[in-house]
Design a protein around this motif. Structure first.
Motif, PDB file in Angstrom:
ATOM      1  N   THR A 116      32.713 -54.200   9.001  1.00 37.34           N
ATOM      2  CA  THR A 116      33.779 -53.083   8.351  1.00 37.34           C
ATOM      3  C   THR A 116      34.527 -53.436   7.279  1.00 37.34           C
ATOM      4  OG1 THR A 116      33.858 -52.237  10.826  1.00 37.34           O
ATOM      5  CG2 THR A 116      35.584 -51.555   9.197  1.00 37.34           C
ATOM      6  N   PRO A 117      34.356 -52.793   6.212  1.00 41.69           N
ATOM      7  CA  PRO A 117      33.663 -51.445   6.019  1.00 41.69           C
ATOM      8  C   PRO A 117      32.198 -51.729   6.083  1.00 41.69           C
ATOM      9  CG  PRO A 117      34.718 -52.341   3.817  1.00 41.69           C
ATOM     10  CD  PRO A 117      35.144 -53.349   5.014  1.00 41.69           C
ATOM     11  N   ALA A 118      31.434 -50.531   5.847  1.00 42.72           N
ATOM     12  CA  ALA A 118      30.102 -50.574   6.111  1.00 42.72           C
ATOM     13  C   ALA A 118      29.381 -50.939   5.128  1.00 42.72           C
ATOM     14  CB  ALA A 118      29.655 -49.165   6.522  1.00 42.72           C
ATOM     15  N   CYS A 119      29.805 -51.152   3.708  1.00 40.82           N
ATOM     16  CA  CYS A 119      29.005 -51.702   2.569  1.00 40.82           C
ATOM     17  C   CYS A 119      27.790 -50.695   2.351  1.00 40.82           C
ATOM     18  CB  CYS A 119      28.791 -53.099   2.720  1.00 40.82           C
ATOM     19  SG  CYS A 119      30.128 -54.112   3.102  1.00 40.82           S
ATOM     20  N   PRO A 120      27.766 -49.394   2.120  1.00 41.90           N
ATOM     21  CA  PRO A 120      26.725 -48.728   1.840  1.00 41.90           C
ATOM     22  C   PRO A 120      25.988 -48.959   0.342  1.00 41.90           C
ATOM     23  CG  PRO A 120      28.321 -47.392   1.700  1.00 41.90           C
ATOM     24  CD  PRO A 120      29.062 -48.642   2.096  1.00 41.90           C
ATOM     25  N   THR A 121      24.634 -48.852   0.595  1.00 41.22           N
ATOM     26  CA  THR A 121      23.768 -48.905  -1.012  1.00 41.22           C
ATOM     27  C   THR A 121      23.117 -47.554  -0.744  1.00 41.22           C
ATOM     28  OG1 THR A 121      23.264 -51.177  -0.709  1.00 41.22           O
ATOM     29  CG2 THR A 121      21.757 -49.834  -2.063  1.00 41.22           C
ATOM     30  N   THR A 122      23.316 -46.600  -1.936  1.00 49.00           N
ATOM     31  CA  THR A 122      22.567 -45.566  -2.025  1.00 49.00           C
ATOM     32  C   THR A 122      21.390 -45.546  -3.299  1.00 49.00           C
ATOM     33  OG1 THR A 122      24.739 -44.332  -1.694  1.00 49.00           O
ATOM     34  CG2 THR A 122      23.047 -43.284  -2.866  1.00 49.00           C
ATOM     35  N   ARG A 123      20.269 -45.096  -3.053  1.00 46.97           N
ATOM     36  CA  ARG A 123      19.385 -45.089  -3.911  1.00 46.97           C
ATOM     37  C   ARG A 123      18.942 -43.367  -4.102  1.00 46.97           C
ATOM     38  NH1 ARG A 123      17.570 -49.210  -7.032  1.00 46.97           N
ATOM     39  NH2 ARG A 123      17.397 -51.050  -6.124  1.00 46.97           N
ATOM     40  N   GLN A 124      18.693 -43.107  -5.251  1.00 50.46           N
ATOM     41  CA  GLN A 124      18.310 -41.706  -5.733  1.00 50.46           C
ATOM     42  C   GLN A 124      17.284 -41.419  -6.445  1.00 50.46           C
ATOM     43  OE1 GLN A 124      22.200 -39.887  -7.407  1.00 50.46           O
ATOM     44  NE2 GLN A 124      22.909 -39.451  -5.282  1.00 50.46           N
ATOM     45  N   ILE A 125      16.532 -40.430  -6.329  1.00 47.51           N
ATOM     46  CA  ILE A 125      15.395 -39.965  -7.126  1.00 47.51           C
ATOM     47  C   ILE A 125      15.354 -38.523  -7.583  1.00 47.51           C
ATOM     48  CG2 ILE A 125      13.868 -39.458  -5.158  1.00 47.51           C
ATOM     49  CD1 ILE A 125      11.549 -40.343  -6.939  1.00 47.51           C
ATOM     50  N   SER A 126      15.316 -38.103  -8.864  1.00 47.67           N
ATOM     51  CA  SER A 126      15.247 -36.772  -9.185  1.00 47.67           C
ATOM     52  C   SER A 126      14.013 -36.197  -8.886  1.00 47.67           C
ATOM     53  CB  SER A 126      15.556 -36.644 -10.689  1.00 47.67           C
ATOM     54  OG  SER A 126      15.504 -35.230 -11.060  1.00 47.67           O
ATOM     55  N   VAL A 127      13.974 -35.034  -8.378  1.00 48.77           N
ATOM     56  CA  VAL A 127      12.620 -34.300  -8.171  1.00 48.77           C
ATOM     57  C   VAL A 127      12.948 -32.878  -8.604  1.00 48.77           C
ATOM     58  CG1 VAL A 127      11.263 -33.205  -6.027  1.00 48.77           C
ATOM     59  CG2 VAL A 127      12.531 -35.195  -5.689  1.00 48.77           C
ATOM     60  N   THR A 128      11.621 -32.644  -9.500  1.00 48.23           N
ATOM     61  CA  THR A 128      11.485 -31.177 -10.387  1.00 48.23           C
ATOM     62  C   THR A 128      10.501 -30.343  -9.630  1.00 48.23           C
ATOM     63  OG1 THR A 128      12.721 -32.233 -12.209  1.00 48.23           O
ATOM     64  CG2 THR A 128      11.253 -30.022 -12.388  1.00 48.23           C
ATOM     65  N   VAL A 129      10.838 -29.222  -8.812  1.00 46.05           N
ATOM     66  CA  VAL A 129       9.961 -28.504  -8.050  1.00 46.05           C
ATOM     67  C   VAL A 129       9.407 -27.422  -9.103  1.00 46.05           C
ATOM     68  CG1 VAL A 129       9.495 -27.191  -6.176  1.00 46.05           C
ATOM     69  CG2 VAL A 129      10.997 -29.019  -5.963  1.00 46.05           C
TER      70      VAL A 129
END
Length: 269
Positions: free
Chosen positions: A95-108
């Motif tokens: 604690t704290p949870a130390c998050p890691t965020t990954r993102q990807i853009s998607v064009t439909v």
């Protein structure tokens, strides 16, 4: 000036090629398709994963298919637009949870995948007969005479889809057997009036051949066939990613086959 014109022509050509070869991928999916997205977790033992789309309405613009807490998430994209798909890995041992965020853009993009049923030859023509027809036992009995094999061909084509993907469709042949009671009906060499055809990648069309024994109508006098309609109905067209057929208006093609007379063999006194 000529050199500039040549460069512009090449540039336009590249744009055209790129446009015609657009593919149904995870970052540029067609509406209605389902794609898999995968990450590798960290080496930390105690973590959790959570997949989400940062904007849009579930059930209207996208759906998760299956779990959203594993290393792979499957997303069905429903509506054209640009979205951000993300996964967050969070520690559970500190604690704290130390998050890691990954993102990807998607064009439909809009779904242009279209399965089309079409006739190969004229829509109306005569049944096939071997002329002269041989009277097998020379007694004027038609039951064992061979008038010929009537054959009609259809094509089922895919347009507007990703050629690198496999695709499939269901087919049904109607009227010829149920209403007209002819015998020996085959579809692509098999006695199956309904079925599913799986099409390999890089293949734009399939031929469907329907054949039957001319003048073998089980109820007709002397086996006489009526005029026959052979309707091919295509349904459930889709590619390997689940992209559905976008246009059901061109999924039926019908031949009219005019019967030839079931004339008996000649007898004499």
């Amino acid at each position: 000036m000529k050199s500039l014109l040549k460069l512009l022509m090449v540039f336009v050509g590249v744009l055209l090629i790129t446009n015609t070869q657009a593919q149904n991928t995870g970052t540029t999916p067609y509406a209605g398709s389902t794609h898999a997205y995968t990450i590798s977790k960290s080496s930390i033992a105690g973590t959790t994963l959570a997949w989400s789309v940062t904007s849009g309405t579930p059930g209207t613009e996208y759906n998760f298919v299956g779990a959203t807490d594993g290393v792979t998430a499957n997303v069905e994209w429903l509506l054209a637009g640009t979205y951000i798909l993300q996964v967050v890995e969070t520690r559970t041992d500190v604690t704290p949870a130390c998050p890691t965020t990954r993102q990807i853009s998607v064009t439909v993009t809009a779904n242009t995948f279209d399965v089309v049923a079409a006739l190969v030859t004229s829509a109306t023509d005569c049944a096939t007969a071997f002329n002269p027809v041989v009277d097998v036992t020379a007694d004027g009995d038609n039951s064992n005479d061979v008038f010929g094999t009537t054959t009609r061909e259809y094509t089922v084509s895919m347009a507007g889809g990703d050629l690198t993907k496999t695709w499939s469709f269901d087919y049904a042949i109607s009227d010829i057997a149920a209403s007209d009671k002819v015998t020996g009906v085959l579809v692509n060499g098999v006695a199956a009036l309904t079925g599913t055809i799986n099409v390999p990648a890089n293949t734009t069309s399939q031929t469907i051949t329907v054949e039957y024994n001319t003048n073998k109508n089980i109820d007709g006098v002397n086996g006489q066939d009526p005029n026959i309609s052979i309707a091919l109905t295509v349904s459930n067209g889709k590619d390997e990613l689940g992209t559905p057929d976008s246009n059901a208006a061109n999924n039926v093609a019908t031949y009219i086959v005019n019967a030839v007379p079931a004339t008996t063999g000649i007898t004499t006194d």
